[in-house]
Design an enzyme around this catalytic site. Structure first.
Site, PDB file in Angstrom:
ATOM      1  N   ALA A  76       0.834  -1.205   0.000  1.00 40.79           N
ATOM      2  CA  ALA A  76       0.000   0.000   0.000  1.00 40.79           C
ATOM      3  C   ALA A  76       0.874   1.263   0.000  1.00 40.79           C
ATOM      4  O   ALA A  76       0.689   2.154  -0.836  1.00 40.79           O
ATOM      5  CB  ALA A  76      -0.938  -0.007   1.204  1.00 40.79           C
ATOM      6  N   ALA A  92       2.768 -12.529   2.677  1.00 36.83           N
ATOM      7  CA  ALA A  92       1.515 -13.006   2.074  1.00 36.83           C
ATOM      8  C   ALA A  92       1.852 -14.141   1.118  1.00 36.83           C
ATOM      9  O   ALA A  92       2.595 -13.952   0.156  1.00 36.83           O
ATOM     10  CB  ALA A  92       0.838 -11.861   1.334  1.00 36.83           C
ATOM     11  N   GLN A  93       1.336 -15.302   1.418  1.00 34.38           N
ATOM     12  CA  GLN A  93       1.695 -16.463   0.596  1.00 34.38           C
ATOM     13  C   GLN A  93       0.754 -16.632  -0.586  1.00 34.38           C
ATOM     14  O   GLN A  93       1.141 -16.723  -1.731  1.00 34.38           O
ATOM     15  CB  GLN A  93       1.635 -17.736   1.442  1.00 34.38           C
ATOM     16  N   GLY A  94      -0.549 -16.700  -0.239  1.00 40.55           N
ATOM     17  CA  GLY A  94      -1.551 -17.210  -1.180  1.00 40.55           C
ATOM     18  C   GLY A  94      -1.615 -16.457  -2.481  1.00 40.55           C
ATOM     19  O   GLY A  94      -1.472 -17.055  -3.564  1.00 40.55           O
ATOM     20  N   GLY A  95      -1.805 -15.129  -2.437  1.00 38.32           N
ATOM     21  CA  GLY A  95      -1.844 -14.425  -3.697  1.00 38.32           C
ATOM     22  C   GLY A  95      -2.645 -13.148  -3.658  1.00 38.32           C
ATOM     23  O   GLY A  95      -2.907 -12.593  -2.597  1.00 38.32           O
ATOM     24  N   GLU A 107      -9.437 -20.040  -3.149  1.00 39.80           N
ATOM     25  CA  GLU A 107      -9.253 -20.019  -1.690  1.00 39.80           C
ATOM     26  C   GLU A 107     -10.630 -19.917  -1.063  1.00 39.80           C
ATOM     27  O   GLU A 107     -11.642 -19.747  -1.775  1.00 39.80           O
ATOM     28  CB  GLU A 107      -8.354 -18.851  -1.266  1.00 39.80           C
ATOM     29  N   HIS A 141      -6.312 -16.796  11.127  1.00 42.39           N
ATOM     30  CA  HIS A 141      -6.115 -17.721  10.003  1.00 42.39           C
ATOM     31  C   HIS A 141      -6.315 -19.130  10.535  1.00 42.39           C
ATOM     32  O   HIS A 141      -5.765 -19.483  11.576  1.00 42.39           O
ATOM     33  CB  HIS A 141      -4.709 -17.562   9.408  1.00 42.39           C
ATOM     34  N   ARG A 160     -12.992 -17.839   6.133  1.00 41.00           N
ATOM     35  CA  ARG A 160     -12.033 -18.095   7.212  1.00 41.00           C
ATOM     36  C   ARG A 160     -12.611 -18.124   8.614  1.00 41.00           C
ATOM     37  O   ARG A 160     -12.175 -18.900   9.452  1.00 41.00           O
ATOM     38  CB  ARG A 160     -10.983 -17.001   7.198  1.00 41.00           C
ATOM     39  N   HIS A 188      -4.296 -13.173  12.437  1.00 35.08           N
ATOM     40  CA  HIS A 188      -3.748 -13.009  11.084  1.00 35.08           C
ATOM     41  C   HIS A 188      -3.962 -11.616  10.501  1.00 35.08           C
ATOM     42  O   HIS A 188      -3.049 -11.052   9.916  1.00 35.08           O
ATOM     43  CB  HIS A 188      -4.418 -14.049  10.187  1.00 35.08           C
ATOM     44  N   GLU A 190      -3.567  -2.378   5.621  1.00 39.00           N
ATOM     45  CA  GLU A 190      -4.196  -3.012   6.787  1.00 39.00           C
ATOM     46  C   GLU A 190      -4.477  -2.039   7.929  1.00 39.00           C
ATOM     47  O   GLU A 190      -5.418  -2.242   8.710  1.00 39.00           O
ATOM     48  CB  GLU A 190      -3.307  -4.163   7.275  1.00 39.00           C
ATOM     49  N   ARG A 197     -12.585 -10.721   6.347  1.00 38.94           N
ATOM     50  CA  ARG A 197     -11.982 -10.477   5.034  1.00 38.94           C
ATOM     51  C   ARG A 197     -11.982 -11.732   4.166  1.00 38.94           C
ATOM     52  O   ARG A 197     -11.655 -12.831   4.647  1.00 38.94           O
ATOM     53  CB  ARG A 197     -10.540 -10.002   5.231  1.00 38.94           C
ATOM     54  N   LEU A 224      -3.893  -7.728  -0.352  1.00 45.75           N
ATOM     55  CA  LEU A 224      -2.904  -7.123  -1.251  1.00 45.75           C
ATOM     56  C   LEU A 224      -3.625  -6.255  -2.282  1.00 45.75           C
ATOM     57  O   LEU A 224      -3.155  -5.176  -2.654  1.00 45.75           O
ATOM     58  CB  LEU A 224      -2.076  -8.207  -1.958  1.00 45.75           C
TER      59      LEU A 224
HETATM   60  C1  SIN Z   1      -3.029 -17.367   2.735  1.00 45.50           C
HETATM   61  O1  SIN Z   1      -2.197 -17.643   1.881  1.00 45.50           O
HETATM   62  O2  SIN Z   1      -3.780 -18.191   3.225  1.00 45.50           O
HETATM   63  C2  SIN Z   1      -3.102 -15.940   3.230  1.00 45.50           C
HETATM   64  C3  SIN Z   1      -3.681 -15.094   2.200  1.00 45.50           C
HETATM   65  C4  SIN Z   1      -4.512 -14.015   2.830  1.00 45.50           C
HETATM   66  O3  SIN Z   1      -4.392 -13.761   4.023  1.00 45.50           O
HETATM   67  O4  SIN Z   1      -5.326 -13.453   2.121  1.00 45.50           O
END
Ligand code: SIN
Length: 549
Positions: free
Chosen positions: A15, A48-51, A117, A245, A292, A354, A378, A389, A395
């Site tokens: 950001a 941040a892993q997922g994307g 996801e 998370h 989540r 998280h 954030e 969320r 992101l």
């Molecule tokens: C995740 O990879 O589970 C985290 C992604 C997120 O927090 O949006």
């Protein structure tokens, strides 16, 4: 002498870095970016892993908006959600793919490879293996470093926002609207606190997961921006909505390493340690890919009811070993270092704090309720996330609001530099004692346990009352410590943690209704009344009274 700049950006995750990049398009404008770490890529974004959400095949802005609104549990602001869904995917394409060349994973045919996801009705998430944030952050910082009118100052910790009402030498300034003129900031290498004066200030300091004992967040996520804005008088909303998370590693020595939701997006399934699949019971429509808050509470419920130390996430039965190593290289390597081969064995997981869904209230341009102060990412609350969320929207929100805040500041002609003579230099604590690391550690841990036990995934009136009492006591101790000790980054962080914890807990206390991530086991009016007469006393020790300068 103070430092003067056109725009001060505090924090350089996606950001802050996007705001700075947008602002630097005008080469006459000077942009100063400060970050407390020595390595500017060290931010929440990096982890941040997922994307990041894009536009999947057959997707539409309306469909994305519907998914965000459903996850948000009735508290997302529809116009903010629609703005994100309309503008976000196009910005991902233009800024991240076309301009920065972020190497998102592709199919063998060369198209973007989308994953799914929790809470998404269609695969639409772009990723770089399981280290998406790192790839984006490195590309952004490389770009900032190449811009001649951006100065990147590392190892510099913001201490407090400078506002005319609180810091001006002119006593009549209290009658003017609160206006931000920059920040006092600690140069960690010299120990000196500098005045940084700016026409506009952008807070992009990230979240506050570190106020909890167990979290996926890095050590800088201690609520610095939230606490500074709160002290300055900015409106903060939805602070009770802390997202946990569902799946973080539960192996001693590697605790709470994030196991991306993409693992379930690619077929991973949750089981109890005795082999029972349980998510269909809690969320028949979504199963393992429920939003989540639902998955985290289901795991919590299973652990509490049956006394399990964790649950298991099985990927090995659903994906072949070579593909696991290719798709999730970071998770694979981290688990292997901790003695677990995820191509063969299920992963023990527990929920952990998280993401902060609330924050500094901002409008569609990132403007806070303080003149000249913007907040993005954030630390802000745009209304997009509501009470929970949707995965991989953080992101995207940072990108969209970073860009928008930069655009808004760029077109404004009414933002002026305050005269340096009007703002006094920082007053150091005279004869201050050095900060004792043992006291800092102990106080941090006290806050983290209070928050984890009493203001965690499941809350009730008695626990929250206890939390308020203990945090109130801790605040007295920590604020006294702060006022008699030579200032350091750790001391600044501790005080901000105490204040952020207070803000979250007080919001949780006042909200009796379970919604999204804020789950009250009991919300009976009578019980509240018995513990009553508390609001005023709980509302006391924070805010304006604690300002320096
Ligand atoms: C995740 O990879 O589970 C985290 C992604 C997120 O927090 O949006």
């Amino acid at each position: 002498m103070p430092i003067e700049t056109d725009v001060l950006v505090i924090g350089c995750g996606i950001a802050g870095a996007t705001a700075a990049w947008r602002l630097a398009q005008d080469r006459q404008r000077q942009v100063l970016v400060i970050t407390r770490t020595a390595d500017p890529t060290e931010s929440n974004t990096r982890y941040a892993q997922g994307g990041i959400v894009g536009c999947g095949i057959g997707d539409s802005a309306q469909r994305l908006a519907d998914d965000i609104l459903a996850a948000g549990a009735g508290l997302s602001l529809p116009q903010a959600v629609h703005l994100l869904a309309q503008e976000g995917p196009a910005l991902v394409q233009r800024l991240l793919i076309d301009e920065l060349g972020v190497p998102f994973d592709r199919t063998p045919e060369g198209a973007i490879a989308y994953t799914s996801e929790g809470g998404h009705s269609i695969p639409r998430i772009l990723h770089v293996g399981d280290a998406t944030g790192r790839a984006i952050e490195e590309a952004l910082i490389t770009r900032l470093r190449a811009l001649p009118n951006v100065t990147l100052r590392t190892s510099t910790t913001a201490v407090d926002l400078i506002t005319s009402s609180h810091h001006s030498r002119d006593p009549l300034a209290v009658y003017r609207p609160i206006t931000c003129h920059g920040a006092y900031a600690l140069d960690r290498s010299t120990g000196n606190v500098q005045r940084i004066l700016a026409r506009a200030t952008v807070l992009a300091t990230g979240g506050l997961g570190r106020i909890y004992r167990y979290t996926t967040n890095p050590e800088g996520a201690r609520g610095d921006g939230l606490a500074m804005a709160y002290r300055a008088g900015a409106r903060v909303i939805n602070a009770e909505y802390i997202q946990f998370h569902p799946t973080t590693l539960a192996i001693p020595g590697a605790d709470n390493f994030l196991i991306s939701e993409a693992v379930r997006g690619e077929g991973g399934r949750l089981y109890t340690p005795d082999g029972r699949h349980f998510m269909d019971h809690y969320a028949p429509h979504w199963g393992d890919l429920a939003p989540r808050d639902i998955v985290a509470r289901a795991i919590h419920e299973e652990m509490i009811t049956h006394g399990y130390p964790h649950v298991l996430l099985d990927l090995a039965s659903h994906m072949d070993a070579a593909r696991i190593r290719e798709r999730f290289p970071t998770i694979y390597a981290t688990c292997l270092r901790a003695g677990l081969d995820i191509t063969k064995d299920p992963i023990p997981v527990v929920p952990a704090a998280h993401y902060f869904c609330g924050g500094i209230l901002v409008d569609e341009w990132g403007r806070s309720t303080i003149e000249g102060l913007y907040a993005v990412g954030e630390v802000s609350c745009t209304g997009v996330h509501g009470a929970n969320r949707l995965a991989s929207t953080s992101l995207l929100e940072g990108l969209v609001w970073g860009y928008r805040a930069g655009s808004d500041i760029a077109r404004r002609t009414d933002l002026h530099l305050v005269r340096a003579s009007e703002i006094p230099p920082w007053q150091n604590v005279e004869h201050g004692i050095p900060a004792d690391p043992v006291l800092i550690y102990r106080d941090q841990r006290s806050i983290q346990y209070v928050m984890w036990l009493y203001v965690g995934l499941a809350r009730n009136t008695h626990r929250l009352a206890r939390a308020l009492r203990e945090l109130s006591h801790l605040w007295e101790t920590i604020d006294g410590f702060y006022r008699t000790t030579r200032i350091t980054d750790e001391l600044i962080g501790l005080r901000n943690m105490a204040q952020a914890a207070w803000v979250v807990t007080r919001a949780a206390w006042h909200n009796h209704q379970s919604r999204g991530t804020h789950y009250r086991e009991d919300s009976r009016q009578e019980e509240f009344a018995n513990l009553g007469n508390t609001k005023d006393s709980w509302d006391s020790p924070h805010g304006y009274a604690n300002l320096e300068g």
